[in-house]
Design an enzyme around this catalytic site. Structure first.
Site, PDB file in Angstrom:
ATOM      1  N   ASP A 214       0.829  -1.139   0.096  1.00 42.53           N
ATOM      2  CA  ASP A 214      -0.082   0.079   0.040  1.00 42.53           C
ATOM      3  C   ASP A 214       0.987   1.223   0.010  1.00 42.53           C
ATOM      4  O   ASP A 214       1.452   1.486   0.949  1.00 42.53           O
ATOM      5  CB  ASP A 214      -0.986  -0.009   1.309  1.00 42.53           C
ATOM      6  CG  ASP A 214      -1.814   1.190   1.323  1.00 42.53           C
ATOM      7  OD1 ASP A 214      -1.448   2.221   0.447  1.00 42.53           O
ATOM      8  OD2 ASP A 214      -2.749   1.397   2.221  1.00 42.53           O
ATOM      9  N   LYS A 257      -2.092  11.168  -1.698  1.00 48.60           N
ATOM     10  CA  LYS A 257      -0.797  11.433  -0.915  1.00 48.60           C
ATOM     11  C   LYS A 257       0.220  11.876  -1.783  1.00 48.60           C
ATOM     12  O   LYS A 257       0.533  12.883  -2.020  1.00 48.60           O
ATOM     13  CB  LYS A 257      -0.755  10.231   0.030  1.00 48.60           C
ATOM     14  CG  LYS A 257      -1.854  10.135   1.257  1.00 48.60           C
ATOM     15  CD  LYS A 257      -3.067   9.834   0.737  1.00 48.60           C
ATOM     16  CE  LYS A 257      -4.040   9.580   1.995  1.00 48.60           C
ATOM     17  NZ  LYS A 257      -4.761   8.195   1.728  1.00 48.60           N
TER      18      LYS A 257
HETATM   19  C1  LIG Z   1      -5.693   7.357   2.084  1.00 45.69           C
HETATM   20  C2  LIG Z   1      -5.070   6.059   2.267  1.00 45.69           C
HETATM   21  C3  LIG Z   1      -5.806   4.980   1.476  1.00 45.69           C
HETATM   22  C4  LIG Z   1      -7.032   5.186   0.882  1.00 45.69           C
HETATM   23  O1  LIG Z   1      -7.000   6.061  -0.214  1.00 45.69           O
HETATM   24  P1  LIG Z   1      -8.364   6.908  -0.617  1.00 45.69           P
HETATM   25  O2  LIG Z   1      -7.639   7.732  -1.711  1.00 45.69           O
HETATM   26  O3  LIG Z   1      -8.556   7.882   0.487  1.00 45.69           O
HETATM   27  O4  LIG Z   1      -9.380   6.136  -1.147  1.00 45.69           O
HETATM   28  C5  LIG Z   1      -5.279   3.745   1.696  1.00 45.69           C
HETATM   29  N1  LIG Z   1      -4.027   3.590   2.410  1.00 45.69           N
HETATM   30  C6  LIG Z   1      -3.495   4.381   2.736  1.00 45.69           C
HETATM   31  C7  LIG Z   1      -2.161   4.003   3.613  1.00 45.69           C
HETATM   32  C8  LIG Z   1      -3.841   5.707   2.774  1.00 45.69           C
HETATM   33  O5  LIG Z   1      -3.225   6.650   3.733  1.00 45.69           O
END
Ligand SMILES: *Cc1c(COP(=O)(O)O)cnc(C)c1O
Length: 460
Positions: A214, A257
């Site tokens: 992730d 992010k």
């Molecule tokens: C934000 C986030 C997600 C989910 O992403 P979205 O764009 O908000 O749907 C998954 N994993 C992590 C670590 C995140 O910070």
């Protein structure tokens, strides 16, 4: 050493709403003491999240104009694909409208009820999607990751010994994959070391269990590897990122992010069968695989942002702001989770307000006081967000009562950060007189978004 300055200047401004204490008192009451209910026009400095809240660069705005909105095979898609491939090396790339769309499709195509997903710390939407598919998610962060005060450079690491043990207990056939979240958001935005990614990979290899990343904050994680891991200081962040992805079988990413974009994400993998099944569900619910629910212009913005996030000057500046706030807060004697991770500072509201019991929500008290004092919006990560069985009789507090000050990317300047520090001084000084809250109304799940609170009246 010279002052680290913002490696950009400002071409366009956006007004910050200023307000008086009296106005904020009225607005917070109207919002039932829940900062999620405040319109942004009533927030001066918004540190609620770093997700999709960043500022785009001139290069991104220029790229936006190049957006090719063709339904199939747009030029923007090829630029997006080539950039993601350059960084990650994966064969198959699929855009999605945000991270959780990829999580949903991946979970629904790869998981069966009764299976167990192991990881260093599942993000809440990742966990929810795994559970929605009937599987279970278990967090195996190293013990230091659960200890707010433990000093460790990579508190986001996965506990590889426990991983081996858990695989032995459950049997590898019940574990369809393992997810490493970079950085480990759930445990404070803490980084994972290259060595830990390699060891995880080695532990999974004999069982043929795939490793998924992730990668929402892959560039911040790469920078913290560069900064903290032995032997990494001579490398470029792109080089480190490429090595990180080389150990994985697939990656999920929220481009909100480290994509430095306001929306978007991707899923990427090597396996042809996985790609085929992902693609089929993507077409059904998101869009054709060359746009995946995004506009062509979004793909352009992400393609530029993914590489800008790997620029050394940018990461040096970003972490300088995090470290600056960390240092100033420590000088004020505020109890923090340490060391600071990549995107936020976490204040330990339980230690800061020891006279407020967990089920009077010290985190909510602190969040509301910070808003009343300075119009700054932060977020509680404590018993309101993570308490167990809310509404079902016996309410159990969360293990921690934290308040997160999250830093949007390239948005606020040095004087904004000084303002935040200044606001915390009177809050520190009058903390003994602060009171807790009780919940007046709450929905059956995800209550933190919409619960109504009222101050607890301790003295008649
Ligand atoms: C934000 C986030 C997600 C989910 O992403 P979205 O764009 O908000 O749907 C998954 N994993 C992590 C670590 C995140 O910070």
């Amino acid at each position: 050493m010279r002052t680290i300055i913002e490696p950009f200047r400002i071409k366009m401004t956006e007004p910050l709403p200023l307000s008086s204490r009296e106005q904020r008192e009225e607005w917070l009451r109207e919002a039932h003491y829940n900062i999620f209910s405040l319109p942004s026009s009533r927030v001066t400095i918004d540190l609620l999240t770093d997700s999709g809240t960043g500022t785009m660069s001139t290069q991104q705005w220029a790229a936006l104009m190049l957006g090719d909105e063709s339904y199939a095979g747009s030029q923007s898609w090829f630029r997006f694909r080539d950039t993601v491939q350059r960084i990650t090396g994966f064969k198959h790339i699929f855009p999605v409208h945000q991270g959780r769309a990829g999580e949903r499709i991946f979970s629904q195509t790869r998981l069966k009820p009764g299976q167990v997903v192991l990881g260093n710390g599942h993000f809440d939407t990742t966990r929810a999607n795994i559970e929605f598919a009937g599987a279970e998610a278990i967090d195996l962060v190293i013990p230091e990751g659960r200890d707010l005060a433990a000093d460790h450079p990579f508190k986001g690491n996965l506990d590889v010994e426990r991983l081996r043990k858990t695989i032995g207990e459950l049997g590898p056939e019940r574990i369809p994959f393992v997810i490493l979240t970079l950085t480990n958001n759930t445990f404070g935005g803490q980084p994972v070391s290259l060595a830990n990614i390699r060891e995880t990979r080695e532990a999974l290899k004999p069982h043929g269990i795939p490793l998924i990343l992730d990668a929402a904050r892959y560039a911040e994680n790469a920078y913290l590897i560069y900064q903290r891991e032995a032997g990494q200081a001579g490398r470029s962040l792109l080089d480190i990122a490429q090595e990180i992805f080389s150990y994985a079988d697939a990656a999920l990413m929220s481009a909100k992010k480290d994509g430095l974009a306001n929306i978007g994400g991707f899923f990427a993998c090597h396996n042809d069968q996985w790609a085929e099944e992902f693609k089929n569900l993507l077409i059904l619910t998101e869009g054709f695989p060359t746009y995946g629910g995004l506009a062509g212009r979004d793909l352009e913005v992400i393609a530029v942002g993914l590489l800008e996030a790997l620029e050394m000057e940018y990461q040096v500046y970003r972490h300088a702001t995090v470290e600056y706030i960390e240092k100033k807060f420590l000088q004020l004697g505020l109890p923090l989770v340490q060391p600071a991770g990549g995107h936020a500072i976490y204040l330990d509201a339980g230690r800061f307000l020891p006279h407020i019991p967990p089920l009077q929500y010290p985190g909510i008290t602190l969040v509301n006081e910070v808003y009343l004092e300075g119009g700054i919006r932060t977020v509680e990560l404590g018993s309101v967000m993570f308490g167990q069985n809310p509404g079902a009789g016996q309410e159990k507090p969360a293990p921690f009562e934290l308040v997160r000050f999250t830093f949007p990317r390239r948005v606020y300047t040095q004087s904004h950060f000084d303002y935040i520090v200044e606001v915390m001084k009177p809050i520190r000084d009058r903390r003994a007189s602060m009171q807790g809250y009780r919940i007046v109304r709450q929905p059956p799940f995800l209550r933190h978004f919409s619960a109504h609170f009222a101050p607890v009246q301790n003295k008649p």
